[in-house]
Each structure stands twice: as C-alpha cells, then as structure tokens.
Motif scaffolding. Structure first.
Motif, PDB file in Angstrom:
ATOM      1  N   ALA A 282       0.709  -1.379  -0.079  1.00 50.32           N
ATOM      2  CA  ALA A 282       0.097   0.121  -0.032  1.00 50.32           C
ATOM      3  C   ALA A 282       0.819   1.321  -0.020  1.00 50.32           C
ATOM      4  CB  ALA A 282      -0.970  -0.022   1.156  1.00 50.32           C
ATOM      5  N   LYS A 283       2.020   1.361   0.643  1.00 54.16           N
ATOM      6  CA  LYS A 283       2.966   2.279   0.892  1.00 54.16           C
ATOM      7  C   LYS A 283       3.456   2.464  -0.553  1.00 54.16           C
ATOM      8  CE  LYS A 283       5.947   2.593   4.053  1.00 54.16           C
ATOM      9  NZ  LYS A 283       7.057   2.063   5.088  1.00 54.16           N
TER      10      LYS A 283
ATOM     11  N   ALA B  83       3.514   5.907  -3.115  1.00 55.56           N
ATOM     12  CA  ALA B  83       5.080   6.432  -3.743  1.00 55.56           C
ATOM     13  C   ALA B  83       4.846   6.473  -5.188  1.00 55.56           C
ATOM     14  CB  ALA B  83       6.096   5.465  -3.304  1.00 55.56           C
ATOM     15  N   PHE B  84       4.016   5.512  -5.808  1.00 59.63           N
ATOM     16  CA  PHE B  84       3.998   5.906  -7.365  1.00 59.63           C
ATOM     17  C   PHE B  84       2.986   6.898  -7.624  1.00 59.63           C
ATOM     18  CE2 PHE B  84       2.078   4.274 -11.442  1.00 59.63           C
ATOM     19  CZ  PHE B  84       3.199   3.920 -12.074  1.00 59.63           C
ATOM     20  N   ASP B  85       2.067   7.122  -6.928  1.00 61.29           N
ATOM     21  CA  ASP B  85       1.098   8.296  -7.328  1.00 61.29           C
ATOM     22  C   ASP B  85       1.666   9.554  -6.723  1.00 61.29           C
ATOM     23  OD1 ASP B  85      -1.081   6.264  -8.087  1.00 61.29           O
ATOM     24  OD2 ASP B  85      -1.891   6.227  -6.274  1.00 61.29           O
ATOM     25  N   THR B  86       2.534   9.615  -5.763  1.00 63.97           N
ATOM     26  CA  THR B  86       3.011  11.087  -5.472  1.00 63.97           C
ATOM     27  C   THR B  86       4.470  11.265  -5.578  1.00 63.97           C
ATOM     28  OG1 THR B  86       3.565   9.984  -3.264  1.00 63.97           O
ATOM     29  CG2 THR B  86       1.286  10.898  -3.763  1.00 63.97           C
ATOM     30  N   THR B  87       5.461  10.427  -5.908  1.00 68.13           N
ATOM     31  CA  THR B  87       6.604  10.517  -6.131  1.00 68.13           C
ATOM     32  C   THR B  87       7.156  10.350  -7.742  1.00 68.13           C
ATOM     33  OG1 THR B  87       7.607   8.335  -5.647  1.00 68.13           O
ATOM     34  CG2 THR B  87       7.055   9.716  -3.708  1.00 68.13           C
ATOM     35  N   ASP B  88       8.727  10.224  -7.853  1.00 69.28           N
ATOM     36  CA  ASP B  88       9.147  10.184  -9.321  1.00 69.28           C
ATOM     37  C   ASP B  88       9.207   8.651  -9.607  1.00 69.28           C
ATOM     38  OD1 ASP B  88      11.236   9.368  -7.615  1.00 69.28           O
ATOM     39  OD2 ASP B  88      12.816  10.566  -8.947  1.00 69.28           O
ATOM     40  N   LEU B  89       8.579   7.823  -8.526  1.00 75.80           N
ATOM     41  CA  LEU B  89       8.591   6.303  -9.057  1.00 75.80           C
ATOM     42  C   LEU B  89       8.140   5.730 -10.443  1.00 75.80           C
ATOM     43  CD1 LEU B  89       9.262   3.486  -7.848  1.00 75.80           C
ATOM     44  CD2 LEU B  89       6.965   3.378  -6.974  1.00 75.80           C
TER      45      LEU B  89
ATOM     46  N   ALA C 140       1.021   0.309 -16.543  1.00 77.53           N
ATOM     47  CA  ALA C 140       0.080  -0.943 -16.379  1.00 77.53           C
ATOM     48  C   ALA C 140       1.026  -1.944 -15.691  1.00 77.53           C
ATOM     49  CB  ALA C 140       0.289  -1.446 -18.035  1.00 77.53           C
ATOM     50  N   THR C 141       2.440  -1.865 -15.748  1.00 79.96           N
ATOM     51  CA  THR C 141       3.385  -2.684 -14.814  1.00 79.96           C
ATOM     52  C   THR C 141       3.004  -2.579 -13.500  1.00 79.96           C
ATOM     53  OG1 THR C 141       5.114  -2.685 -16.487  1.00 79.96           O
ATOM     54  CG2 THR C 141       5.662  -3.476 -14.344  1.00 79.96           C
ATOM     55  N   PHE C 142       3.050  -1.501 -13.123  1.00 76.18           N
ATOM     56  CA  PHE C 142       2.687  -1.122 -11.507  1.00 76.18           C
ATOM     57  C   PHE C 142       1.371  -1.718 -11.157  1.00 76.18           C
ATOM     58  CE2 PHE C 142       1.664   1.269  -7.783  1.00 76.18           C
ATOM     59  CZ  PHE C 142       2.565   0.984  -7.128  1.00 76.18           C
TER      60      PHE C 142
END
Length: 269
Positions: free
Chosen positions: A150-151, A155-161, A174-176
């Motif tokens: 969940a973390k 991170a995917f939604d809010t950082t450069d991940l 799509a991968t994530f």
C-alpha cells in the motif's frame, strides 16, 4: 515452438502468444545446466543488473533471464490480473522454458518469481528440474507485506517512482497497477499456496533478508515445516527484499555452494 538462439545473446521469443524479451550469460544449454531467472513483481531482465553475469561466473553455468508479459520490453499483459495470477504464470512457465531447449534447469526466482518457481516445482513433474532457488518467496499474505505494498501505491502516485520505472518498462503504469492492484484487492488477503511445498522433489535453497519489508521468516519456517525435499537456508542480515543487490557477495556464495552440492550429488549418482 522456436528455440532461442543462444549465440545471439538476447532477443525476443514467443510464449503463449506474447513476445518476451530475453538475455543470456555463460555457456549454452548443451554444455552445462542452465539457471533460469524469474524476476520479482516489478522486475524485468534489466533490473537483475549485473547479478546474472556474476552468477554465471561464480557457478560456471549458463544463466537465462526473461521478462514476463507486462514487464520490461515484453508484450503487455492481460489486465486486470486475476487473484490467482501467480498460479497461472506457473502453468505457462513450462512453455517458456521449452524455448530454452535445456535438458537440465535450476529455477531461481525472486519474490513473485520465487512463488511462480515454487508452484511449478510442486504442481508439475518437470524432468529438467534439478534444483530450486527461492529468494524472498511468499506463499501467503502477511499484514506487514500488504501494508508495504500500500505504501508503494502512495509512492507511485506521489513521487518519481513512475518515471524511474519507465526507464526499464515499456508501460510503467500498467506494470505497476497490474501487480499492485492484484495484491491490494480485497480477496487477495486470503491467498495461500503453501500446500505446493509438500510436493517438491528436488533440493531447495531458500534465501531471505532478515530485514525484508515484504515478508517475515514465517515464509521460510513454512518451507522448513512442510518440505519433504532437502532444504538449505541462507538468512542474510543487513538485508531487505533484494539480497542479490543488497548483499550480492553473500548471496552468490550461498548459491554457488548450493549448486556445487547439486553437481556433487549428480556425480555420486
């Protein structure tokens, strides 16, 4: 199925209607057993980094890695992934291995890849299989692991991940989402495939970082409790979810020792 051209070093092969990228290191299948690498839930060929080359050098065996559908530069996966997607991946694994054309295979899986390898070894009689290396495997969900997943979504939604993943995956979104949405689906909390452990018939090396943020030693203890096959453990301190990257020397040493033992058993037989 058309076999890969080992001499080419890398390329695309087709399995179950999907074009999958692959790369190899070390001697060809006709000269030595081959270690087949199955990547983690957000992995791909490129994200093994220099580990496969070091693995081939340390063991003297061939190493073959490919990106499953939806990862790296392979064709997209069919989304959303069903809750039993790991078992489905294990069902199509033999056809991917057919493209390799190897008579002797050691499956080496990391995280999701370890679970796929474990299911295959328990559910299929594969005469090519000589050993099983499971790094950070999971057989059931744990609350701490789900919390970490969940973390990762945050991170995917809010950082450069997403940007960083896009350097290695054709479609990072799509991968994530394919991985994350499956694990965070309400029904996935009850997922459990630990019964496959009881059906292994080849020696097993289980590798676990003692500070793994996605799984506890409960996964390893389940192997110890249920396996009828010989099990060797490599519990690595100062290590989280990626022993091959965080503690590569210790991981390589454990793998090389395990494989040397497999080869000694074959000589004695």
């Amino acid at each position: 199925m058309r076999r890969i051209d080992w001499a080419a070093g890398r390329g695309i092969f087709e399995s179950d209607g999907k074009g999958l990228e692959w790369r190899r290191w070390g001697p060809p299948p006709g000269d030595a057993p081959t270690i087949a690498l199955l990547h983690e839930g957000l992995g791909c060929v490129a994200l093994w980094r220099d580990f496969p080359a070091r693995l081939a050098e340390a063991t003297g065996l061939g190493v073959f890695a490919w990106s499953r559908a939806g990862y790296g530069q392979s064709d997209p996966a069919d989304l959303p992934r069903p809750l039993d997607y790991l078992s489905r991946e294990a069902k199509i694994l033999p056809r991917a291995l057919d493209a390799l054309g190897a008579r002797e295979i050691i499956l080496f899986g990391h995280s999701d890849g370890a679970t796929i390898a474990a299911i295959h070894a328990g559910a299929h009689h594969d005469p090519r299989l000589r050993g099983l290396i499971l790094m950070a495997p999971h057989f059931f969900t744990e609350s701490m692991g789900l919390a970490e997943i969940a973390k990762a979504k945050t991170a995917f939604d809010t950082t450069d991940l997403k940007h960083r993943m896009a350097q290695h995956h054709r479609d990072a979104e799509a991968t994530f989402r394919g991985w994350n949405d499956a694990w965070l689906a309400p029904g996935f909390a009850r997922w459990n495939v630990a019964e496959v452990i009881e059906h292994w018939r080849v020696p097993v090396l289980a590798i676990q970082g003692l500070q793994d943020q996605y799984g506890t030693l409960a996964q390893i203890r389940e192997i110890e409790r249920r396996s009828r096959a010989p099990v060797t453990l490599a519990l690595i301190d100062a290590c989280r979810h990626a022993p091959h990257l965080e503690q590569p020397d210790r991981t390589l040493a454990a793998v090389a020792d395990f494989i040397a033992g497999l080869q000694q058993v074959e000589i004695n037989e």
